[in-house]
Design a protein around this motif. Structure first.
Motif, PDB file in Angstrom:
ATOM      1  N   VAL A  11      -7.196   7.039   6.380  1.00 41.60           N
ATOM      2  CA  VAL A  11      -6.076   7.939   6.069  1.00 41.60           C
ATOM      3  C   VAL A  11      -5.086   7.943   7.225  1.00 41.60           C
ATOM      4  O   VAL A  11      -5.363   7.405   8.300  1.00 41.60           O
ATOM      5  CB  VAL A  11      -6.572   9.379   5.783  1.00 41.60           C
ATOM      6  CG1 VAL A  11      -7.374   9.434   4.505  1.00 41.60           C
ATOM      7  CG2 VAL A  11      -7.379   9.924   6.945  1.00 41.60           C
ATOM      8  N   PHE A  15      -4.169  13.339   9.503  1.00 38.77           N
ATOM      9  CA  PHE A  15      -5.395  13.949   8.995  1.00 38.77           C
ATOM     10  C   PHE A  15      -6.377  14.158  10.147  1.00 38.77           C
ATOM     11  O   PHE A  15      -6.979  15.217  10.280  1.00 38.77           O
ATOM     12  CB  PHE A  15      -6.054  13.056   7.934  1.00 38.77           C
ATOM     13  CG  PHE A  15      -5.379  13.063   6.596  1.00 38.77           C
ATOM     14  CD1 PHE A  15      -5.872  13.828   5.563  1.00 38.77           C
ATOM     15  CD2 PHE A  15      -4.254  12.300   6.369  1.00 38.77           C
ATOM     16  CE1 PHE A  15      -5.258  13.834   4.314  1.00 38.77           C
ATOM     17  CE2 PHE A  15      -3.633  12.289   5.143  1.00 38.77           C
ATOM     18  CZ  PHE A  15      -4.129  13.064   4.112  1.00 38.77           C
ATOM     19  N   SER A  49      -4.763  17.922   0.660  1.00 37.78           N
ATOM     20  CA  SER A  49      -4.421  17.483  -0.692  1.00 37.78           C
ATOM     21  C   SER A  49      -2.938  17.189  -0.813  1.00 37.78           C
ATOM     22  O   SER A  49      -2.534  16.188  -1.417  1.00 37.78           O
ATOM     23  CB  SER A  49      -4.815  18.548  -1.723  1.00 37.78           C
ATOM     24  OG  SER A  49      -6.197  18.724  -1.747  1.00 37.78           O
ATOM     25  N   HIS A  52      -2.183  13.982   1.080  1.00 34.96           N
ATOM     26  CA  HIS A  52      -2.714  12.811   0.372  1.00 34.96           C
ATOM     27  C   HIS A  52      -1.886  12.510  -0.879  1.00 34.96           C
ATOM     28  O   HIS A  52      -1.727  11.362  -1.271  1.00 34.96           O
ATOM     29  CB  HIS A  52      -4.186  13.010   0.014  1.00 34.96           C
ATOM     30  CG  HIS A  52      -4.879  11.748  -0.349  1.00 34.96           C
ATOM     31  ND1 HIS A  52      -4.935  11.285  -1.646  1.00 34.96           N
ATOM     32  CD2 HIS A  52      -5.523  10.829   0.411  1.00 34.96           C
ATOM     33  CE1 HIS A  52      -5.598  10.147  -1.659  1.00 34.96           C
ATOM     34  NE2 HIS A  52      -5.963   9.844  -0.428  1.00 34.96           N
ATOM     35  N   PRO A  56      -0.935   8.469  -0.587  1.00 36.64           N
ATOM     36  CA  PRO A  56      -2.257   8.279  -1.203  1.00 36.64           C
ATOM     37  C   PRO A  56      -2.977   7.001  -0.754  1.00 36.64           C
ATOM     38  O   PRO A  56      -3.062   6.032  -1.482  1.00 36.64           O
ATOM     39  CB  PRO A  56      -1.944   8.239  -2.696  1.00 36.64           C
ATOM     40  CG  PRO A  56      -0.571   7.678  -2.764  1.00 36.64           C
ATOM     41  CD  PRO A  56       0.140   8.170  -1.523  1.00 36.64           C
ATOM     42  N   SER A  59      -9.546   7.828   1.854  1.00 37.01           N
ATOM     43  CA  SER A  59     -10.267   8.868   1.126  1.00 37.01           C
ATOM     44  C   SER A  59     -10.716   9.982   2.063  1.00 37.01           C
ATOM     45  O   SER A  59     -10.864   9.789   3.267  1.00 37.01           O
ATOM     46  CB  SER A  59     -11.473   8.283   0.393  1.00 37.01           C
ATOM     47  OG  SER A  59     -12.438   7.836   1.316  1.00 37.01           O
ATOM     48  N   LEU A  78     -10.697  13.294  -2.202  1.00 36.94           N
ATOM     49  CA  LEU A  78      -9.353  12.766  -2.430  1.00 36.94           C
ATOM     50  C   LEU A  78      -9.446  11.262  -2.283  1.00 36.94           C
ATOM     51  O   LEU A  78     -10.145  10.766  -1.405  1.00 36.94           O
ATOM     52  CB  LEU A  78      -8.373  13.310  -1.395  1.00 36.94           C
ATOM     53  CG  LEU A  78      -8.159  14.814  -1.361  1.00 36.94           C
ATOM     54  CD1 LEU A  78      -7.388  15.213  -0.112  1.00 36.94           C
ATOM     55  CD2 LEU A  78      -7.430  15.267  -2.608  1.00 36.94           C
ATOM     56  N   GLY A  79      -8.731  10.531  -3.113  1.00 37.07           N
ATOM     57  CA  GLY A  79      -8.778   9.075  -3.030  1.00 37.07           C
ATOM     58  C   GLY A  79     -10.016   8.519  -3.696  1.00 37.07           C
ATOM     59  O   GLY A  79     -10.733   9.222  -4.405  1.00 37.07           O
TER      60      GLY A  79
END
Length: 105
Positions: A11, A15, A49, A52, A56, A59, A78-79
């Motif tokens: 990511v 993050f 969220s 992301h 995108p 994960s 997510l992902g």
């Protein structure tokens, strides 16, 4: 309050920075908080969220104690996680996702 664990993979750097400011990084890209309340957990998840959704890639998986969920574990992701979770008889089973076949032309 319950233990919360978040694992990130591929990511954006923000993050990692954000999670480092609110949780302890016990291994590379594995963050834990021994006593996080539901409101803090939901706020952290909301921020990640939103990020992301705009970028995108990679994960994020979060797990926490949830006595009302299957196996007593709440799970959010997510992902595309590298594993697939399947509920069976009140517990979670884990299966690796099948890799896409290589097709030579």
């Amino acid at each position: 309050m319950a233990l919360v664990t978040i694992v990130i993979r591929d990511v954006a750097d923000r993050f990692h920075g954000f999670l480092s400011s609110v949780m302890l990084e016990v291994a590379t890209n594995v963050f834990v908080s021994p006593r996080m309340n539901q409101r803090a957990r939901e706020r952290i998840w909301s921020v990640m969220s939103e990020w992301h959704r705009h970028e995108p890639r990679g994960s994020v998986v979060m797990v926490w104690r949830d006595l009302n969920a299957v196996g007593g574990i709440g799970i959010a992701n997510l992902g595309e996680p590298s594993r697939e979770l399947i509920e069976a008889d009140g517990m979670w089973l884990v299966r690796r996702r099948a890799a896409a076949p290589n097709i030579a032309l």
